[in-house]
Design an enzyme around this catalytic site. Structure first.
Site, PDB file in Angstrom:
ATOM      1  N   HIS A 269      -1.710   2.113 -11.485  1.00  0.00           N
ATOM      2  CA  HIS A 269      -2.698   2.965 -10.835  1.00  0.00           C
ATOM      3  C   HIS A 269      -2.360   4.441 -11.000  1.00  0.00           C
ATOM      4  O   HIS A 269      -1.253   4.796 -11.402  1.00  0.00           O
ATOM      5  CB  HIS A 269      -2.763   2.601  -9.353  1.00  0.00           C
ATOM      6  CG  HIS A 269      -2.975   1.147  -9.119  1.00  0.00           C
ATOM      7  ND1 HIS A 269      -4.205   0.582  -8.922  1.00  0.00           N
ATOM      8  CD2 HIS A 269      -2.077   0.113  -9.102  1.00  0.00           C
ATOM      9  CE1 HIS A 269      -4.077  -0.736  -8.775  1.00  0.00           C
ATOM     10  NE2 HIS A 269      -2.799  -1.034  -8.885  1.00  0.00           N
ATOM     11  N   GLY A 270      -3.331   5.281 -10.659  1.00  0.00           N
ATOM     12  CA  GLY A 270      -3.158   6.706 -10.849  1.00  0.00           C
ATOM     13  C   GLY A 270      -1.894   7.246 -10.214  1.00  0.00           C
ATOM     14  O   GLY A 270      -1.103   7.946 -10.857  1.00  0.00           O
TER      15      GLY A 270
ATOM     16  N   GLU B 296      -1.264   1.006  -5.948  1.00  0.00           N
ATOM     17  CA  GLU B 296      -1.778   2.345  -5.691  1.00  0.00           C
ATOM     18  C   GLU B 296      -1.234   2.864  -4.360  1.00  0.00           C
ATOM     19  O   GLU B 296      -0.791   2.089  -3.504  1.00  0.00           O
ATOM     20  CB  GLU B 296      -3.312   2.312  -5.665  1.00  0.00           C
ATOM     21  CG  GLU B 296      -4.009   3.629  -5.370  1.00  0.00           C
ATOM     22  CD  GLU B 296      -3.620   4.743  -6.331  1.00  0.00           C
ATOM     23  OE1 GLU B 296      -2.495   5.290  -6.178  1.00  0.00           O
ATOM     24  OE2 GLU B 296      -4.426   5.094  -7.204  1.00  0.00           O
TER      25      GLU B 296
ATOM     26  N   HIS C 204      -5.520   1.408 -14.720  1.00  0.00           N
ATOM     27  CA  HIS C 204      -6.605   0.427 -14.760  1.00  0.00           C
ATOM     28  C   HIS C 204      -7.957   1.077 -15.044  1.00  0.00           C
ATOM     29  O   HIS C 204      -8.170   2.264 -14.804  1.00  0.00           O
ATOM     30  CB  HIS C 204      -6.673  -0.341 -13.438  1.00  0.00           C
ATOM     31  CG  HIS C 204      -7.050   0.532 -12.259  1.00  0.00           C
ATOM     32  ND1 HIS C 204      -8.344   0.893 -11.986  1.00  0.00           N
ATOM     33  CD2 HIS C 204      -6.290   1.118 -11.307  1.00  0.00           C
ATOM     34  CE1 HIS C 204      -8.380   1.658 -10.909  1.00  0.00           C
ATOM     35  NE2 HIS C 204      -7.140   1.817 -10.483  1.00  0.00           N
TER      36      HIS C 204
ATOM     37  N   THR D 121      -9.949   3.849  -2.351  1.00  0.00           N
ATOM     38  CA  THR D 121      -9.602   2.449  -2.578  1.00  0.00           C
ATOM     39  C   THR D 121      -8.193   2.126  -2.113  1.00  0.00           C
ATOM     40  O   THR D 121      -7.981   1.184  -1.350  1.00  0.00           O
ATOM     41  CB  THR D 121      -9.731   2.097  -4.075  1.00  0.00           C
ATOM     42  OG1 THR D 121     -11.006   2.530  -4.545  1.00  0.00           O
ATOM     43  CG2 THR D 121      -9.605   0.596  -4.280  1.00  0.00           C
TER      44      THR D 121
ATOM     45  N   MET E  51      -1.120   3.881  -0.679  1.00  0.00           N
ATOM     46  CA  MET E  51      -1.872   3.357   0.457  1.00  0.00           C
ATOM     47  C   MET E  51      -2.529   4.527   1.189  1.00  0.00           C
ATOM     48  O   MET E  51      -1.839   5.423   1.694  1.00  0.00           O
ATOM     49  CB  MET E  51      -0.939   2.584   1.391  1.00  0.00           C
ATOM     50  CG  MET E  51      -1.646   1.536   2.241  1.00  0.00           C
ATOM     51  SD  MET E  51      -2.354   2.192   3.752  1.00  0.00           S
ATOM     52  CE  MET E  51      -0.921   2.136   4.824  1.00  0.00           C
TER      53      MET E  51
ATOM     54  N   ARG F 118      -7.392  -5.231 -10.076  1.00  0.00           N
ATOM     55  CA  ARG F 118      -7.917  -4.313 -11.086  1.00  0.00           C
ATOM     56  C   ARG F 118      -6.861  -3.974 -12.143  1.00  0.00           C
ATOM     57  O   ARG F 118      -7.193  -3.796 -13.319  1.00  0.00           O
ATOM     58  CB  ARG F 118      -8.482  -3.046 -10.440  1.00  0.00           C
ATOM     59  CG  ARG F 118      -7.519  -2.251  -9.556  1.00  0.00           C
ATOM     60  CD  ARG F 118      -8.319  -1.203  -8.782  1.00  0.00           C
ATOM     61  NE  ARG F 118      -7.525  -0.295  -7.967  1.00  0.00           N
ATOM     62  CZ  ARG F 118      -7.156  -0.520  -6.723  1.00  0.00           C
ATOM     63  NH1 ARG F 118      -7.467  -1.666  -6.146  1.00  0.00           N
ATOM     64  NH2 ARG F 118      -6.472   0.384  -6.040  1.00  0.00           N
TER      65      ARG F 118
ATOM     66  N   GLU G 113     -12.176   1.534 -14.614  1.00  0.00           N
ATOM     67  CA  GLU G 113     -12.974   1.874 -13.436  1.00  0.00           C
ATOM     68  C   GLU G 113     -13.171   0.656 -12.535  1.00  0.00           C
ATOM     69  O   GLU G 113     -13.549  -0.415 -12.986  1.00  0.00           O
ATOM     70  CB  GLU G 113     -14.340   2.399 -13.861  1.00  0.00           C
ATOM     71  CG  GLU G 113     -15.223   2.806 -12.695  1.00  0.00           C
ATOM     72  CD  GLU G 113     -16.643   3.116 -13.120  1.00  0.00           C
ATOM     73  OE1 GLU G 113     -17.051   4.289 -13.042  1.00  0.00           O
ATOM     74  OE2 GLU G 113     -17.354   2.174 -13.543  1.00  0.00           O
ATOM     75  N   SER G 114     -12.898   0.836 -11.238  1.00  0.00           N
ATOM     76  CA  SER G 114     -13.104  -0.250 -10.278  1.00  0.00           C
ATOM     77  C   SER G 114     -14.474  -0.097  -9.603  1.00  0.00           C
ATOM     78  O   SER G 114     -15.121   0.952  -9.708  1.00  0.00           O
ATOM     79  CB  SER G 114     -12.005  -0.245  -9.214  1.00  0.00           C
ATOM     80  OG  SER G 114     -12.228   0.801  -8.268  1.00  0.00           O
ATOM     81  N   MET G 115     -14.868  -1.129  -8.872  1.00  0.00           N
ATOM     82  CA  MET G 115     -16.177  -1.098  -8.217  1.00  0.00           C
ATOM     83  C   MET G 115     -16.225  -0.060  -7.100  1.00  0.00           C
ATOM     84  O   MET G 115     -17.307   0.435  -6.753  1.00  0.00           O
ATOM     85  CB  MET G 115     -16.520  -2.491  -7.697  1.00  0.00           C
ATOM     86  CG  MET G 115     -16.694  -3.513  -8.814  1.00  0.00           C
ATOM     87  SD  MET G 115     -17.154  -5.173  -8.257  1.00  0.00           S
ATOM     88  CE  MET G 115     -18.894  -4.904  -7.863  1.00  0.00           C
ATOM     89  N   TRP G 116     -15.063   0.286  -6.539  1.00  0.00           N
ATOM     90  CA  TRP G 116     -15.049   1.351  -5.528  1.00  0.00           C
ATOM     91  C   TRP G 116     -14.905   2.720  -6.173  1.00  0.00           C
ATOM     92  O   TRP G 116     -15.335   3.713  -5.583  1.00  0.00           O
ATOM     93  CB  TRP G 116     -13.938   1.093  -4.509  1.00  0.00           C
ATOM     94  CG  TRP G 116     -14.388   0.170  -3.409  1.00  0.00           C
ATOM     95  CD1 TRP G 116     -15.488  -0.638  -3.409  1.00  0.00           C
ATOM     96  CD2 TRP G 116     -13.752  -0.024  -2.145  1.00  0.00           C
ATOM     97  NE1 TRP G 116     -15.567  -1.340  -2.230  1.00  0.00           N
ATOM     98  CE2 TRP G 116     -14.511  -0.990  -1.440  1.00  0.00           C
ATOM     99  CE3 TRP G 116     -12.592   0.480  -1.552  1.00  0.00           C
ATOM    100  CZ2 TRP G 116     -14.157  -1.420  -0.153  1.00  0.00           C
ATOM    101  CZ3 TRP G 116     -12.233   0.040  -0.272  1.00  0.00           C
ATOM    102  CH2 TRP G 116     -13.014  -0.890   0.413  1.00  0.00           C
ATOM    103  N   ASN G 117     -14.305   2.814  -7.369  1.00  0.00           N
ATOM    104  CA  ASN G 117     -14.371   4.076  -8.126  1.00  0.00           C
ATOM    105  C   ASN G 117     -15.830   4.431  -8.360  1.00  0.00           C
ATOM    106  O   ASN G 117     -16.245   5.586  -8.180  1.00  0.00           O
ATOM    107  CB  ASN G 117     -13.670   3.948  -9.466  1.00  0.00           C
ATOM    108  CG  ASN G 117     -12.163   3.830  -9.375  1.00  0.00           C
ATOM    109  OD1 ASN G 117     -11.539   3.159 -10.176  1.00  0.00           O
ATOM    110  ND2 ASN G 117     -11.552   4.479  -8.378  1.00  0.00           N
TER     111      ASN G 117
END
Length: 331
Positions: free
Chosen positions: A258-259, A188, A85, A97, A190, A134, A87-91
């Site tokens: 996710h990564g 992602e 995904h 996250t 946890m 995301r 970039e997220s707002m927490w990235n």
């Protein structure tokens, strides 16, 4: 303990009512639905845990157009696209996250759109995403750039009402849709008690070395969280049980996740060791292409642009697909 509770509370989504049926048979716990749109028969096998075939053939632009379905199965070739995904707002805020459901930033939206441009000439028959927004945003935005202009439709199987209310009754419309399956198993990793904490402040508190172990070791989880090994156990099991059968049947699949869940899947595809996978880094919004051929996954890297010759020259089916797109959309 926390990981076990997390697994117990999870639900597998089943895309079993994407199509209306003309015939439904049940035997040994398996439901078989046969559809006959304009002379084409499509069998959908469903179990209590998921489905194995859900797409309507594209008679115009399928890479195997003009060949029988049996010939397609024998060729055993399909494209697999993996996208982390955007970039997220927490990235952006440098926060852990994990499984917190955080949307993309403006930059993340742009990354998803750029990813879509890179895969705009590669066939996509089915999409899998995690249950997190995301990843779903990334998949949807990427598909807005695809030249085929099929519409990604998220399948809902939360309850009977969701299944009934989300049915599509036009055969022509179904042919212009791509099923999107969401699955928590692709979420992602946890991060337990680290979720929501600032990464730098956490390093200052616990020490850089300890945080590095939590983030990059294979089998050491953060407090009350998942290790990469635990994440890989669920992600790879889901891939083998639900996604790989689609590839075996000749479906072209995109996974937006996710990564860590994607690192886990790549570990399986590339046969990486636990030491090799911990050094694997995936950039946000950069698609990775694999060709599934003769029972093997062949890594092609990332298409640098929609016109990158090497990707399309690699297999005859991808070259034919792009040629048909060019013919259909030429002015």
């Amino acid at each position: 303990m926390a990981s076990a509770a997390y697994h117990q509370a999870s639900v597998t989504l089943q895309p079993r009512c994407y199509f209306s049926s003309s015939c439904v048979n049940q035997q040994n716990g398996i439901t078989s639905i046969s559809l006959i749109p304009k002379g084409v028969k499509l069998d959908i096998a469903l179990t209590a845990r998921g489905c194995y075939s859900t797409t309507v053939p594209d008679p115009v632009l399928s890479p195997s157009s003009g060949t029988s379905s049996e010939a397609k199965k024998k060729s055993n070739e399909a494209a697999l696209i993996l996208i982390r995904h955007g970039e997220s707002m927490w990235n952006e805020k440098n926060l852990f996250t994990g499984c917190v459901d955080v949307p993309l930033t403006k930059k993340g939206v742009e990354e998803a759109i750029e990813a879509g441009k890179r895969i705009s000439n590669i066939p996509v028959d089915m999409i899998y995403t995690s249950s997190l927004i995301r990843a779903q945003m990334t998949a949807m935005l990427a598909m807005t750039e695809h030249r085929r202009k099929k519409v990604p439709i998220i399948l809902h199987d939360e309850n009977e009402q969701a299944r009934v209310w989300s049915q599509i009754f036009s055969k022509d419309t179904k042919k212009q849709c791509i099923p999107v399956v969401t699955a928590w198993q692709l979420n992602e990793r946890m991060y337990g008690e680290l979720q929501g904490l600032n990464k730098q402040e956490t390093a200052d508190r616990y020490g850089t070395e300890q945080v590095h172990v939590w983030r990059r070791s294979y089998d050491t989880p953060p407090p009350n969280g998942e290790s990469l090994e635990m994440c890989a156990e669920r992600a790879v099991a889901y891939f083998k049980e639900f996604i790989q059968p689609q590839l075996l049947s000749g479906k072209n699949v995109m996974i937006a996740a996710h990564g860590n869940s994607l690192r886990s899947i790549i570990m399986y595809l590339d046969k990486l060791t636990s030491q090799e996978v911990i050094s694997l880094e995936l950039s946000t919004g950069i698609p990775m292409l694999y060709i599934f051929k003769e029972g093997r996954f062949i890594r092609r890297g990332s298409p640098v642009a929609p016109t990158e010759a090497g990707v399309y020259a690699y297999t005859k089916s991808l070259a034919q697909y792009r040629q048909k797109l060019d013919e259909m959309f030429q002015s």
